[in-house]
Design a protein around this motif. Structure first.
Motif, PDB file in Angstrom:
ATOM      1  N   PHE A   1     -11.582  11.633  19.733  1.00 19.37           N
ATOM      2  CA  PHE A   1     -10.386  10.843  19.439  1.00 19.37           C
ATOM      3  C   PHE A   1     -10.588  10.104  18.125  1.00 19.37           C
ATOM      4  O   PHE A   1      -9.702  10.078  17.263  1.00 19.37           O
ATOM      5  N   ASP A   2     -11.763   9.530  17.948  1.00 20.49           N
ATOM      6  CA  ASP A   2     -12.095   8.847  16.691  1.00 20.49           C
ATOM      7  C   ASP A   2     -12.054   9.817  15.513  1.00 20.49           C
ATOM      8  O   ASP A   2     -11.488   9.509  14.462  1.00 20.49           O
ATOM      9  N   TYR A   3     -12.665  11.006  15.683  1.00 19.41           N
ATOM     10  CA  TYR A   3     -12.653  11.976  14.589  1.00 19.41           C
ATOM     11  C   TYR A   3     -11.235  12.420  14.254  1.00 19.41           C
ATOM     12  O   TYR A   3     -10.893  12.640  13.089  1.00 19.41           O
ATOM     13  N   GLY A   4     -10.392  12.557  15.299  1.00 23.86           N
ATOM     14  CA  GLY A   4      -9.004  12.922  15.057  1.00 23.86           C
ATOM     15  C   GLY A   4      -8.271  11.871  14.258  1.00 23.86           C
ATOM     16  O   GLY A   4      -7.499  12.185  13.346  1.00 23.86           O
ATOM     17  N   LEU A   5      -8.516  10.600  14.589  1.00 23.90           N
ATOM     18  CA  LEU A   5      -7.907   9.513  13.824  1.00 23.90           C
ATOM     19  C   LEU A   5      -8.390   9.522  12.382  1.00 23.90           C
ATOM     20  O   LEU A   5      -7.596   9.474  11.433  1.00 23.90           O
ATOM     21  N   TYR A   6      -9.699   9.573  12.219  1.00 20.88           N
ATOM     22  CA  TYR A   6     -10.286   9.475  10.882  1.00 20.88           C
ATOM     23  C   TYR A   6      -9.870  10.653  10.009  1.00 20.88           C
ATOM     24  O   TYR A   6      -9.568  10.488   8.825  1.00 20.88           O
ATOM     25  N   ALA A   7      -9.841  11.847  10.604  1.00 19.06           N
ATOM     26  CA  ALA A   7      -9.481  13.039   9.831  1.00 19.06           C
ATOM     27  C   ALA A   7      -8.033  12.982   9.355  1.00 19.06           C
ATOM     28  O   ALA A   7      -7.728  13.310   8.202  1.00 19.06           O
ATOM     29  N   ASN A   8      -7.137  12.560  10.246  1.00 18.61           N
ATOM     30  CA  ASN A   8      -5.717  12.552   9.892  1.00 18.61           C
ATOM     31  C   ASN A   8      -5.303  11.340   9.078  1.00 18.61           C
ATOM     32  O   ASN A   8      -4.223  11.350   8.472  1.00 18.61           O
ATOM     33  N   LEU A   9      -6.145  10.309   9.057  1.00 17.40           N
ATOM     34  CA  LEU A   9      -5.840   9.110   8.265  1.00 17.40           C
ATOM     35  C   LEU A   9      -6.699   9.022   7.008  1.00 17.40           C
ATOM     36  O   LEU A   9      -6.747   7.979   6.363  1.00 17.40           O
ATOM     37  N   THR A  10      -7.363  10.124   6.665  1.00 19.74           N
ATOM     38  CA  THR A  10      -8.267  10.114   5.512  1.00 19.74           C
ATOM     39  C   THR A  10      -7.567   9.666   4.236  1.00 19.74           C
ATOM     40  O   THR A  10      -8.097   8.835   3.478  1.00 19.74           O
ATOM     41  N   VAL A  11      -6.389  10.191   3.986  1.00 25.33           N
ATOM     42  CA  VAL A  11      -5.676   9.852   2.741  1.00 25.33           C
ATOM     43  C   VAL A  11      -5.310   8.367   2.731  1.00 25.33           C
ATOM     44  O   VAL A  11      -5.494   7.673   1.711  1.00 25.33           O
ATOM     45  N   ILE A  12      -4.803   7.847   3.856  1.00 27.59           N
ATOM     46  CA  ILE A  12      -4.437   6.428   3.920  1.00 27.59           C
ATOM     47  C   ILE A  12      -5.673   5.540   3.818  1.00 27.59           C
ATOM     48  O   ILE A  12      -5.677   4.531   3.096  1.00 27.59           O
ATOM     49  N   LEU A  13      -6.741   5.893   4.539  1.00 28.47           N
ATOM     50  CA  LEU A  13      -7.968   5.102   4.469  1.00 28.47           C
ATOM     51  C   LEU A  13      -8.527   5.099   3.049  1.00 28.47           C
ATOM     52  O   LEU A  13      -9.082   4.084   2.597  1.00 28.47           O
ATOM     53  N   GLY A  14      -8.374   6.206   2.337  1.00 26.46           N
ATOM     54  CA  GLY A  14      -8.811   6.245   0.944  1.00 26.46           C
ATOM     55  C   GLY A  14      -8.063   5.232   0.100  1.00 26.46           C
ATOM     56  O   GLY A  14      -8.655   4.538  -0.740  1.00 26.46           O
ATOM     57  N   ASP A  15      -6.755   5.106   0.317  1.00 26.56           N
ATOM     58  CA  ASP A  15      -5.953   4.123  -0.429  1.00 26.56           C
ATOM     59  C   ASP A  15      -6.329   2.694  -0.059  1.00 26.56           C
ATOM     60  O   ASP A  15      -6.321   1.794  -0.912  1.00 26.56           O
ATOM     61  N   GLN A  16      -6.668   2.451   1.213  1.00 24.62           N
ATOM     62  CA  GLN A  16      -6.962   1.097   1.682  1.00 24.62           C
ATOM     63  C   GLN A  16      -8.368   0.625   1.312  1.00 24.62           C
ATOM     64  O   GLN A  16      -8.567  -0.553   1.004  1.00 24.62           O
ATOM     65  N   PHE A  17      -9.332   1.541   1.341  1.00 29.64           N
ATOM     66  CA  PHE A  17     -10.723   1.138   1.138  1.00 29.64           C
ATOM     67  C   PHE A  17     -11.295   1.574  -0.219  1.00 29.64           C
ATOM     68  O   PHE A  17     -12.323   1.061  -0.644  1.00 29.64           O
ATOM     69  N   PHE A  18     -10.627   2.512  -0.885  1.00 31.66           N
ATOM     70  CA  PHE A  18     -11.091   2.974  -2.200  1.00 31.66           C
ATOM     71  C   PHE A  18      -9.929   3.048  -3.188  1.00 31.66           C
ATOM     72  O   PHE A  18      -9.670   4.096  -3.791  1.00 31.66           O
ATOM     73  N   PRO A  19      -9.205   1.956  -3.368  1.00 31.09           N
ATOM     74  CA  PRO A  19      -8.065   1.984  -4.286  1.00 31.09           C
ATOM     75  C   PRO A  19      -8.532   2.197  -5.723  1.00 31.09           C
ATOM     76  O   PRO A  19      -9.629   1.801  -6.106  1.00 31.09           O
ATOM     77  N   GLY A  20      -7.689   2.857  -6.500  1.00 30.99           N
ATOM     78  CA  GLY A  20      -8.027   3.090  -7.902  1.00 30.99           C
ATOM     79  C   GLY A  20      -8.941   4.268  -8.134  1.00 30.99           C
ATOM     80  O   GLY A  20      -9.307   4.555  -9.275  1.00 30.99           O
ATOM     81  N   GLN A  21      -9.308   4.982  -7.059  1.00 36.38           N
ATOM     82  CA  GLN A  21     -10.218   6.120  -7.214  1.00 36.38           C
ATOM     83  C   GLN A  21      -9.475   7.446  -7.361  1.00 36.38           C
ATOM     84  O   GLN A  21     -10.104   8.487  -7.533  1.00 36.38           O
ATOM     85  N   GLY A  22      -8.149   7.417  -7.261  1.00 33.89           N
ATOM     86  CA  GLY A  22      -7.351   8.619  -7.475  1.00 33.89           C
ATOM     87  C   GLY A  22      -7.715   9.730  -6.512  1.00 33.89           C
ATOM     88  O   GLY A  22      -7.793   9.536  -5.300  1.00 33.89           O
ATOM     89  N   GLU A  23      -7.967  10.925  -7.065  1.00 32.96           N
ATOM     90  CA  GLU A  23      -8.277  12.093  -6.250  1.00 32.96           C
ATOM     91  C   GLU A  23      -9.621  11.966  -5.534  1.00 32.96           C
ATOM     92  O   GLU A  23      -9.880  12.679  -4.570  1.00 32.96           O
ATOM     93  N   ASN A  24     -10.485  11.074  -6.004  1.00 34.47           N
ATOM     94  CA  ASN A  24     -11.800  10.896  -5.370  1.00 34.47           C
ATOM     95  C   ASN A  24     -11.745  10.052  -4.102  1.00 34.47           C
ATOM     96  O   ASN A  24     -12.729   9.974  -3.363  1.00 34.47           O
ATOM     97  N   ALA A  25     -10.606   9.390  -3.869  1.00 35.09           N
ATOM     98  CA  ALA A  25     -10.508   8.487  -2.714  1.00 35.09           C
ATOM     99  C   ALA A  25     -10.717   9.237  -1.400  1.00 35.09           C
ATOM    100  O   ALA A  25     -11.420   8.757  -0.503  1.00 35.09           O
ATOM    101  N   ALA A  26     -10.119  10.425  -1.266  1.00 35.88           N
ATOM    102  CA  ALA A  26     -10.277  11.198  -0.032  1.00 35.88           C
ATOM    103  C   ALA A  26     -11.725  11.620   0.168  1.00 35.88           C
ATOM    104  O   ALA A  26     -12.262  11.547   1.284  1.00 35.88           O
ATOM    105  N   ALA A  27     -12.372  12.056  -0.919  1.00 44.43           N
ATOM    106  CA  ALA A  27     -13.775  12.474  -0.815  1.00 44.43           C
ATOM    107  C   ALA A  27     -14.664  11.296  -0.418  1.00 44.43           C
ATOM    108  O   ALA A  27     -15.585  11.440   0.393  1.00 44.43           O
ATOM    109  N   LEU A  28     -14.386  10.113  -0.971  1.00 40.79           N
ATOM    110  CA  LEU A  28     -15.183   8.934  -0.635  1.00 40.79           C
ATOM    111  C   LEU A  28     -14.978   8.531   0.827  1.00 40.79           C
ATOM    112  O   LEU A  28     -15.923   8.107   1.501  1.00 40.79           O
ATOM    113  N   THR A  29     -13.759   8.674   1.314  1.00 37.62           N
ATOM    114  CA  THR A  29     -13.491   8.378   2.723  1.00 37.62           C
ATOM    115  C   THR A  29     -14.232   9.351   3.626  1.00 37.62           C
ATOM    116  O   THR A  29     -14.814   8.952   4.644  1.00 37.62           O
ATOM    117  N   LEU A  30     -14.237  10.623   3.256  1.00 43.21           N
ATOM    118  CA  LEU A  30     -14.980  11.622   4.034  1.00 43.21           C
ATOM    119  C   LEU A  30     -16.480  11.422   3.914  1.00 43.21           C
ATOM    120  O   LEU A  30     -17.232  11.804   4.815  1.00 43.21           O
TER     121      LEU A  30
END
Length: 456
Positions: free
Chosen positions: A41-70
């Motif tokens: 359930f946690d992995y499902g949340l994290y996987a599907n919210l990767t793009v949003i979590l990237g914006d919230q925790f790695f703002p200003g990283q552009g295309e790298n935000a998703a990779a940093l979240t992963l």
């Protein structure tokens, strides 16, 4: 390696010695599956919210935000092997049930805490540090979860139907992941895209806490496995956690290596196909987030419906034939199915579902296959350590590796090639795997299929 004789007090062809009443068996299945469901359930949340979590925790990283979240997902696996080294031997000494009660509580609390974390806009770099810290603690707890749950399930199941009943542990995997995806999809539909990006993403994480408490209740209401209690009654269980640890590496290094290779194949496919696909469809194919989530829900529901049949099939034809079919099937079809995924929503569903249905011949049989590679007194430790070391290196890192390579032009099909390479490793390991269909899991010897005992 330990002597490869059948570890059973029962004659071949008689009723299973550890067969328990159906109501007790169903409770054991539920208690095992819900922990695995909570983890995924946690992995499902994290996987599907990767793009949003990237914006919230790695703002200003552009295309790298998703990779940093992963990367945060990959970091969570750093302490997973340590969890296996600690929880596994404890499970062989204290019992499966006690350890599993602790791991599910830790997992659910860590997931829920992600939902109340401050973002980078509030506390700067402290936000991703806190995120990564929770992922690491969760990785430590999951280091004891899967090996213990699979052992618990396998030791409760009747020998002749271990594949069928064991498949429900992986039903829990798919149910947990599908539930995580479904919750994200539902919250997004209710609050809207803007609110989802702002605060709505927190709601799904908070749901993990009551889910974990339900699992804790179920696990506290059932006895330890008949196989473990039998060993305990005979005074043959490990009295020191370090005893199981030393015996494992001295006498059972061969099944450890075989399991390591099989887990590489299993989890590269698992974390690429299930965990990474949502991010892949959004960042590489430019699919709408809602469509990507809906695709995963449809594919995972199809897998859930058929996974008990995969487990039952392994009870009829054996674990090894199921694995051969799955590994070769993914090796042949990975590239064509990923090419389909880029052709539109309908064909993307087809491509994902085809790979998923082939994959369940592995997924639906691992709870019957892996625990049977070790004798009772080192089973929890053998499963937890082997599984988690391989998963930490090749499983949890798979989404990050895929995203990093796919971001380079011309590598859009890399996830397919990555899965194919892992399947080759799995095929090599298959040559050394012993068939254990119908074998008893009792005693201090490595289980062997009854037909192999008769042949010898």
């Amino acid at each position: 390696m330990g002597v490869a004789t059948v570890s059973s007090d029962q004659p071949v062809g008689t009723k299973d010695a550890n067969e328990v009443p159906k109501p007790v068996l169903r409770k054991a299945v539920a208690a095992s599956a819900i922990g695995n469901g909570t983890e995924w359930f946690d992995y499902g949340l994290y996987a599907n919210l990767t793009v949003i979590l990237g914006d919230q925790f790695f703002p200003g990283q552009g295309e790298n935000a998703a990779a940093l979240t992963l990367l945060g997902l990959a970091v969570s696996f750093i302490l997973r092997p340590l969890g296996g080294f600690i929880w596994g031997p404890l499970g062989d000494r204290l019992g499966r049930q006690r350890v599993l009660a602790m791991t599910i509580l830790l997992m659910s609390v860590c997931t829920a805490l992600i939902g109340v974390l401050p973002t980078a806009a509030s506390v700067g770099i402290l936000a991703p540090i806190l995120l990564f810290a929770l992922r690491i603690v969760q990785g430590f707890s999951t280091g004891g979860e899967y090996g213990g749950a699979a052992t618990f399930m396998a030791e409760y199941a009747p020998d002749k139907k271990r594949g069928f009943w064991g498949s429900f542990l992986e039903f829990g995997t798919l149910a947990g992941f599908a539930a995580g995806t479904g919750v994200v999809y539902a919250v997004r539909a209710i609050v809207g895209e803007a609110a989802m990006n702002d605060w709505g993403w927190r709601i799904p994480f908070l749901i993990a806490l009551p889910l974990g408490l339900i699992g804790l209740y179920l696990r506290s209401r059932i006895e330890d496995t008949p196989v473990f209690r039998d060993l305990e009654d005979k005074g043959e269980k490990e009295e020191k956690a370090t005893g199981a640890f030393a015996d494992l590496f001295r006498s059972y290094w061969r099944p450890i290596l075989v399991l390591f290779g099989l887990v590489i194949a299993l989890n590269v496919v698992n974390y690429t196909l299930l965990t990474y696909t949502s991010t892949y469809l959004q960042t590489t194919i430019d699919m709408d987030a809602g469509d990507a989530e809906l695709l995963l829900i449809i594919g995972q529901l199809a897998m859930m419906l058929l996974i008990p049949f995969a487990g039952a099939l392994s009870d009829r034809i054996g674990r090894k034939p199921c694995w051969w079919i799955s590994l070769i099937g993914i090796l042949v079809l990975a590239i064509p199915m990923y090419q389909l995924m880029s052709q539109g929503f309908g064909l993307a569903i087809l491509g994902f579902t085809v790979l998923g249905l082939i994959y369940i011949l592995q997924l639906g049989t691992i709870s019957a296959t892996f625990p049977a590679m070790f004798p009772t007194h080192v089973r929890y430790a053998g499963m937890a350590i082997s599984y988690n070391v391989a998963t930490a290196i090749f499983g949890g890192t798979a989404p990050y590796v895929n995203e990093s390579v796919v971001a380079t032009p011309g590598n859009e099909l890399f996830p397919a090639y990555y899965m194919m390479g892992a399947c080759v490793i799995g095929l090599i390991s298959m040559f050394f795997l012993k068939e254990t269909r119908g074998a008893s899991l009792r005693g201090r010897e490595i289980p062997v299929a009854p037909e192999l005992v008769r042949a010898s």
